[in-house]
Structure formats: C-alpha cells, structure tokens
Design a protein around this motif. Structure first.
Motif, PDB file in Angstrom:
ATOM      1  N   MET A   1       1.003  -0.961   0.111  1.00 15.86           N
ATOM      2  CA  MET A   1       0.058  -0.112   0.063  1.00 15.86           C
ATOM      3  C   MET A   1       0.828   1.232   0.016  1.00 15.86           C
ATOM      4  N   LYS A 113      -7.732   0.735   4.679  1.00 18.11           N
ATOM      5  CA  LYS A 113      -7.158  -0.416   4.717  1.00 18.11           C
ATOM      6  C   LYS A 113      -6.634  -0.186   3.003  1.00 18.11           C
ATOM      7  N   ASN A 114      -7.080   0.595   2.195  1.00 21.73           N
ATOM      8  CA  ASN A 114      -6.593   0.719   0.787  1.00 21.73           C
ATOM      9  C   ASN A 114      -5.700   2.204   0.485  1.00 21.73           C
ATOM     10  N   ASP A 175      -1.274  -1.906   5.116  1.00 23.69           N
ATOM     11  CA  ASP A 175      -2.485  -2.689   5.093  1.00 23.69           C
ATOM     12  C   ASP A 175      -2.484  -3.748   6.147  1.00 23.69           C
TER      13      ASP A 175
END
Length: 201
Positions: A1, A113-114, A175
């Motif tokens: 990420m 989370k992204n 993440d």
C-alpha cells in the motif's frame, strides 16, 4: 500500500448527499478481484451516457478536475453495500482523500485499508472547502496527515481528527497484511518454539 504523508492536489467539488457504493462503482463492474482498472468506471452512471459518451457537466469529466486527487463530498458518503471495489475505483482514478461531514462505517474503514484518507469535517468547513474547490485546477488544497490539517488554496487551515492507529498505518503504507508482517520475527519465533515443543504437529 502506498504511503500517505502530505498531498497537494486538485480538489473536485461533489456536493451530492448519500452517494452510495453502487454510484461509486456500479454492480456490473464487481466481477474482478484486481484492484486496478476500475478507475475508468468510477461514478460510471453519472459520467457516461448509455452509449458510453462522456456527460460533459459531470465534475470529473470537466478539464479542471480530470486529475483530481481530493474529493469534497456531501454527507453520508459511501453508504449502501459494503463493496471494497468502491475505494479501489476511487484510488485507481487517482483520488487519495475524500472529505465529507460523514461516511458510512464500512466504506470509511475500507478507505484506510486501501490507502485513502477519509476526513470528517463540520458542514461550515465543507462549505469553505467546496467553494475553494470550485475555483478549478489552480486552486490546489493540501492535506497534511502528520500535522492533521487541510489547507485551502488561499491559506486557510483547518485541523482534523484521525485515529492514531489508522494514521500510523497510512503514514507507513501498512494494510492488514503489512501489519501482520511487522510481527514476522515474533511469528517466526513462535513457530520455532511450537515446532520444538510439538515436533509431531
């Protein structure tokens, strides 16, 4: 990420309320499990006619906002079904930050989370940011996650709150898998002890 530290970019004004995840990425595009390639279909039903032509007055089709990285949105952004494809589509388009008065919980969590920073601001601040965004591509806003501030193109600074753990994850590009790998040494040590204690397992 990708890490999120400080972002200066074009902010697109989208004052619609209750933008749900089906508006963000319609259901017919949910067949893929890849995070890339969804940006072209972001807000598909608002961006394109049924024959695929661009709708000129939709904000992200306007020349000033085609490279927007920040979205100033109306309340209850990301409501509806819990599809993770919604933040995937935003990120693939290039949106790294969404600012609103409120978010649906699952969408809000999926953003972190992204690698997308969702920021909650009071309505009066949203009104100021929206007006600033309407100035076009030359009115760039700055999001500073370390200092937890949003700065308008004319220098107005607004603080925002963010959970300390989520801030840590964004700053370090972590993440759920990355968080687990941070504990790799402890996991390896546990497995070695377990193997020594239970060699038959």
């Amino acid at each position: 990420m990708e890490k999120f530290n400080k972002l200066t970019g074009i902010a697109a004004p989208m004052p619609l309320v209750n933008i749900d995840t089906d508006m963000i990425i319609p259901k017919q595009f949910l067949k893929t499990i890849k995070r890339s390639g969804l940006g072209v279909n972001l807000f598909d039903e608002m961006r394109y006619t049924q024959d695929g032509a661009e709708i000129a007055d939709f904000v992200l089709n306007q020349p000033a906002y085609r490279s927007a990285e920040i979205l100033i949105a109306g309340e209850n952004f990301g409501c509806g079904s819990s599809r993770e494809h919604a933040p995937w589509a935003l990120l693939d388009f290039g949106i790294r930050c969404v600012i609103s008065t409120s978010f649906a919980d699952i969408f809000y969590n999926n953003c972190f989370k992204n690698g997308i920073l969702p920021i909650v601001m009071p309505q009066e601040v949203i009104d100021t940011l929206m007006a600033d965004a309407r100035k076009g591509a030359n009115a760039r806003q700055t999001i500073d996650l370390v200092e937890q501030t949003v700065t308008t193109s004319d220098g107005q600074v607004f603080p925002f709150d963010v959970d300390a753990h989520r801030k840590h994850c964004l700053l370090n590009g972590l993440d759920d898998i990355g968080l687990t790998l941070e504990k790799a040494a402890s996991i390896d040590s546990f497995e070695q002890r377990a193997q020594a204690q239970r060699p038959w397992a």
